[in-house]
Scaffold this motif. Structure first.
Motif, PDB file in Angstrom:
ATOM      1  N   HIS A 141      -6.422  -8.518  -0.797  1.00 24.76           N
ATOM      2  CA  HIS A 141      -5.712  -7.527  -0.018  1.00 24.76           C
ATOM      3  C   HIS A 141      -4.234  -8.201   0.395  1.00 24.76           C
TER       4      HIS A 141
ATOM      5  N   ASP B 259       0.293  -3.134  -5.667  1.00 21.26           N
ATOM      6  CA  ASP B 259       0.216  -1.995  -4.810  1.00 21.26           C
ATOM      7  C   ASP B 259      -1.293  -1.318  -5.149  1.00 21.26           C
TER       8      ASP B 259
ATOM      9  N   GLN C 126      -4.392  -3.147  -4.071  1.00 23.99           N
ATOM     10  CA  GLN C 126      -4.518  -3.127  -2.663  1.00 23.99           C
ATOM     11  C   GLN C 126      -4.970  -2.001  -1.999  1.00 23.99           C
ATOM     12  N   ASN C 127      -4.710  -1.010  -2.714  1.00 25.96           N
ATOM     13  CA  ASN C 127      -5.579   0.295  -2.579  1.00 25.96           C
ATOM     14  C   ASN C 127      -7.107   0.300  -2.736  1.00 25.96           C
TER      15      ASN C 127
ATOM     16  N   GLU D 125      -8.851  -1.604  -0.284  1.00 25.51           N
ATOM     17  CA  GLU D 125      -8.937  -0.802   0.881  1.00 25.51           C
ATOM     18  C   GLU D 125     -10.293   0.126   0.781  1.00 25.51           C
TER      19      GLU D 125
ATOM     20  N   ASP E  96     -11.752   3.106   7.600  1.00 25.86           N
ATOM     21  CA  ASP E  96     -10.782   3.387   6.989  1.00 25.86           C
ATOM     22  C   ASP E  96      -9.570   2.399   7.430  1.00 25.86           C
TER      23      ASP E  96
ATOM     24  N   ARG F 255      -6.656   1.768   6.088  1.00 31.93           N
ATOM     25  CA  ARG F 255      -5.127   1.957   5.407  1.00 31.93           C
ATOM     26  C   ARG F 255      -4.286   2.080   6.701  1.00 31.93           C
ATOM     27  N   HIS F 256      -3.295   1.479   6.451  1.00 32.63           N
ATOM     28  CA  HIS F 256      -1.922   1.168   7.495  1.00 32.63           C
ATOM     29  C   HIS F 256      -2.504   0.373   8.804  1.00 32.63           C
ATOM     30  N   VAL F 257      -3.444  -0.301   8.517  1.00 25.81           N
ATOM     31  CA  VAL F 257      -3.910  -1.100   9.461  1.00 25.81           C
ATOM     32  C   VAL F 257      -3.553  -2.408   9.219  1.00 25.81           C
ATOM     33  N   SER F 258      -2.949  -3.302  10.427  1.00 30.74           N
ATOM     34  CA  SER F 258      -2.664  -4.796  10.414  1.00 30.74           C
ATOM     35  C   SER F 258      -4.045  -5.672  10.130  1.00 30.74           C
ATOM     36  N   TYR F 259      -3.669  -6.948   9.556  1.00 25.32           N
ATOM     37  CA  TYR F 259      -4.648  -7.793   9.252  1.00 25.32           C
ATOM     38  C   TYR F 259      -5.511  -8.099  10.363  1.00 25.32           C
TER      39      TYR F 259
ATOM     40  N   GLU G  75      -6.010  -6.333  13.160  1.00 19.81           N
ATOM     41  CA  GLU G  75      -6.812  -5.301  13.678  1.00 19.81           C
ATOM     42  C   GLU G  75      -8.099  -5.201  12.684  1.00 19.81           C
TER      43      GLU G  75
END
Length: 236
Positions: free
Chosen positions: A158, A204, A207-208, A211, A221, A223-227, A229
């Motif tokens: 990722h 991209d 990367q999806n 996830e 889930d 998605r839209h989470v920092s590494y 976190e």
């Protein structure tokens, strides 16, 4: 057949159906990977015949997406899967969408190879080829993580998209400089710009898929989470 044996039979059928869609999505991934390799080969050598094969082969990828998606819908309706089984079906349904989009990117790359004007602008293709090969390795690693449903590998991969993004930005700067120095090259450079953008989108999509693997394995889930976190919540 008594209830116990009937339940075992139904469970066995269900497991076979899940194995089947897993194998089918991996076969689709393998085809898309070959499409990407061939599209990059076509643009590196300006091989119009190879480029045309990539373009014509896209309908096979599209057909596989439709067939697998229909099977996922059938499994959800008939089997009403729960927990990890449901996550697997959902992950596969999302994955095939991204694989189909990678197939579309391959077509965009291949179409650039049909531009005969690029024969005079071979230096333009060097950075694109390097970036494309890195994207191919990214896709290969992602498909390998998918085959093993390896969340640790998916998490590591990722992060690779950031490297591809930097390479994309560097390539774009080179192309813009080339246009400013030689305005006559603008039409050809724009073709290479579209192909470069298509390669960046492959990253991209990979990367999806990473996830989705993490979602299936960990049930989270990301998605839209920092590494930071991700590592904290998933113990990766």
């Amino acid at each position: 057949m008594d209830n116990m044996n009937l339940n075992k039979h139904i469970s066995g059928q269900f497991n076979a159906e899940l194995d089947d869609i897993r194998n089918r999505v991996l076969a689709m991934g393998g085809l898309v990977e070959r499409q990407l390799e061939q599209a990059l080969d076509a643009i590196a050598t300006l091989d119009a015949e190879l480029a045309q094969r990539v373009i014509e082969g896209d309908h096979i990828v599209n057909g596989m997406e439709v067939a697998i998606d229909e099977e996922c819908a059938r499994i959800i309706a008939k089997r009403q899967p729960a927990a990890s089984d449901l996550r697997l079906v959902l992950a596969i349904s999302k994955t095939i969408t991204d694989l189909e989009r990678i197939g579309d990117a391959c077509v965009k790359i291949a179409k650039v190879a049909l531009d005969k004007r690029l024969k005079k602008q071979q230096p333009l293709l060097v950075s694109l080829d390097s970036m494309g090969r890195n994207a191919t390795r990214f896709l290969h690693g992602t498909l390998d993580a998918l085959a093993r449903m390896d969340a640790d590998a998916a998490f590591a991969l990722h992060k690779e998209d950031a490297k591809l993004d930097k390479e994309y930005e560097s390539t774009i700067r080179q192309l813009m400089t080339y246009m400013m120095e030689d305005p006559r090259s603008i039409p050809e450079v724009f073709d290479v710009l579209w192909a470069t953008r298509a390669v960046e989108r492959v990253g991209d999509r990979c990367q999806n898929i990473c996830e989705y693997i993490i979602y299936y394995v960990k049930g989270k889930d990301v998605r839209h989470v920092s590494y930071e976190e991700m590592e904290k919540d998933l113990n990766l």
